[in-house]
Design a protein around this motif. Structure first.
Motif, PDB file in Angstrom:
ATOM      1  N   HIS A  13       0.817  -1.217   0.000  1.00  0.00           N
ATOM      2  CA  HIS A  13       0.000   0.000   0.000  1.00  0.00           C
ATOM      3  C   HIS A  13       0.855   1.273   0.000  1.00  0.00           C
ATOM      4  O   HIS A  13       0.461   2.284   0.587  1.00  0.00           O
ATOM      5  CB  HIS A  13      -0.940   0.020   1.206  1.00  0.00           C
TER       6      HIS A  13
ATOM      7  N   LEU B 197      -1.095   4.221  -1.515  1.00  0.00           N
ATOM      8  CA  LEU B 197      -2.157   4.674  -0.624  1.00  0.00           C
ATOM      9  C   LEU B 197      -1.569   5.466   0.543  1.00  0.00           C
ATOM     10  O   LEU B 197      -2.097   6.527   0.923  1.00  0.00           O
ATOM     11  CB  LEU B 197      -2.962   3.485  -0.106  1.00  0.00           C
TER      12      LEU B 197
ATOM     13  N   ARG C 134      -0.658   8.967  -0.592  1.00  0.00           N
ATOM     14  CA  ARG C 134      -1.805   9.861  -0.744  1.00  0.00           C
ATOM     15  C   ARG C 134      -2.370  10.277   0.616  1.00  0.00           C
ATOM     16  O   ARG C 134      -2.778  11.429   0.796  1.00  0.00           O
ATOM     17  CB  ARG C 134      -2.886   9.173  -1.583  1.00  0.00           C
TER      18      ARG C 134
ATOM     19  N   LEU D  55     -11.245  11.229   1.145  1.00  0.00           N
ATOM     20  CA  LEU D  55     -11.086   9.776   1.295  1.00  0.00           C
ATOM     21  C   LEU D  55     -12.145   8.973   0.544  1.00  0.00           C
ATOM     22  O   LEU D  55     -12.044   7.752   0.442  1.00  0.00           O
ATOM     23  CB  LEU D  55     -11.153   9.389   2.775  1.00  0.00           C
TER      24      LEU D  55
ATOM     25  N   GLU E 215     -10.895   6.572  -2.090  1.00  0.00           N
ATOM     26  CA  GLU E 215      -9.796   5.665  -1.735  1.00  0.00           C
ATOM     27  C   GLU E 215     -10.337   4.282  -1.354  1.00  0.00           C
ATOM     28  O   GLU E 215     -11.330   4.169  -0.634  1.00  0.00           O
ATOM     29  CB  GLU E 215      -8.982   6.229  -0.574  1.00  0.00           C
TER      30      GLU E 215
END
Length: 317
Positions: free
Chosen positions: A224, A227, A230, A285, A288
């Motif tokens: 990740h 992720l 971000r 979010l 995501e």
């Protein structure tokens, strides 16, 4: 009270001393000879056995002669156009037939043998709590003879390459060429806080969140990475005051403090049954998500049973 200092008696004390002799004896017995023995016994003749095994009658006769040198018995007596087994051969048949059936059941080369077998699936405790009920019901419905064993994820590459587990389910991606994977489902990432958290009393979410401390789920390797990058951009000044490898522990801390944390939606719904958790609607979010995949060794697809299990699990999600 008297104390008995006699050494403990050994269970089956001859086992260790007999084991080398067992191996030496078995080494002198060709499994093919036992197969031929069974064919002659079941089909009551050398010619019939030769047809079934695609061998010549002469080869069958030679094999029976070899068996006669191993066992103290003629095994088969000619009778008309066929043969009849001796009492000793009938005794051997009872054990040999069971042994060959057990070997075939263990190998299960075609997947057609209705034998018990254990399928091992590695997951984290939290992922296991989410996916194993569905998997268990699917396996019980389609493959009732199979047993399931759930073990922890440690080193996925090692566990699968060395066949320490049949399958792995987690949210990481592995680039090893020997492994393959299928995404089972995708889960939205949510920000979570306790139900009475002060953050729900303000309308300036972005500014308010920077005042609170965050939790962090620790994951090994480069899982990740994008992720995480971000998330760090969304919260450049985020302060991590508690980190853990266990998402259950993180959920418990969030539910009893002013800590804020991130977790997939399905985990939130599971933990919200145990602690007073509530979703913080943080707009950045909303897009995501994280994928949860089924990982396996590519060589596993040569196993018809495991191939069917993989297909069934994929269809269940």
């Amino acid at each position: 009270m008297e104390y008995n200092e006699k050494p403990e008696s050994r269970i089956n004390p001859r086992l260790e001393s007999d084991t080398p002799q067992i191996f030496r004896t078995l080494r002198n017995i060709d499994l093919n000879l036992l197969t031929i023995f069974e064919a002659v016994y079941v089909h009551k003749g050398i010619v019939n056995a030769a047809k079934i095994l695609n061998l010549t009658p002469s080869a069958i006769s030679q094999s029976i002669q070899k068996l006669r040198t191993i066992f103290p018995d003629p095994l088969f007596i000619r009778k008309g156009q066929g043969v009849t087994p001796t009492a000793y051969a009938t005794h051997l048949h009872e054990y040999i037939s069971q042994g060959l059936e057990s070997i075939l059941g263990a190998l299960d080369l075609t997947g057609s043998y209705d034998k018990q077998r254990t399928i091992t699936i590695a997951t984290s405790p939290t992922v296991g709590a989410l996916v194993m009920p569905t998997i268990y019901q699917t396996i019980k419905d389609k493959f009732p003879q199979l047993l399931l064993r759930n073990i922890p994820v440690t080193d996925v590459g090692l566990q699968l390459s060395q066949f320490q587990t049949d399958l792995v389910i987690d949210s990481s991606v592995y680039s090893t060429r020997a492994l393959s994977h299928h995404v089972l489902y995708s889960d939205r990432i949510m920000m979570v806080a306790r139900a009475e958290h002060p953050v729900f009393k303000t309308s300036h979410m972005q500014e308010t969140l920077s005042q609170y401390e965050f939790t962090l789920l620790m994951m090994e390797g480069a899982a990740h990475t994008d992720l995480r990058k971000r998330v760090n951009e969304m919260f450049p000044e985020r302060q991590i005051s508690f980190s853990s490898y266990n998402l259950v522990t993180i959920a418990a801390l969030i539910g009893s403090s002013d800590l804020v944390g991130l977790m997939p939606a399905r985990f939130f719904r599971l933990f919200a049954r145990c602690w007073p958790l509530q979703v913080v609607d943080f707009v950045p979010l909303r897009d995501e998500s994280v994928d949860f995949s089924l990982h396996y060794n590519k060589l596993s697809m040569r196993d018809p049973v495991l191939q069917s299990v993989i297909t069934a699990i994929r269809q269940a999600f």
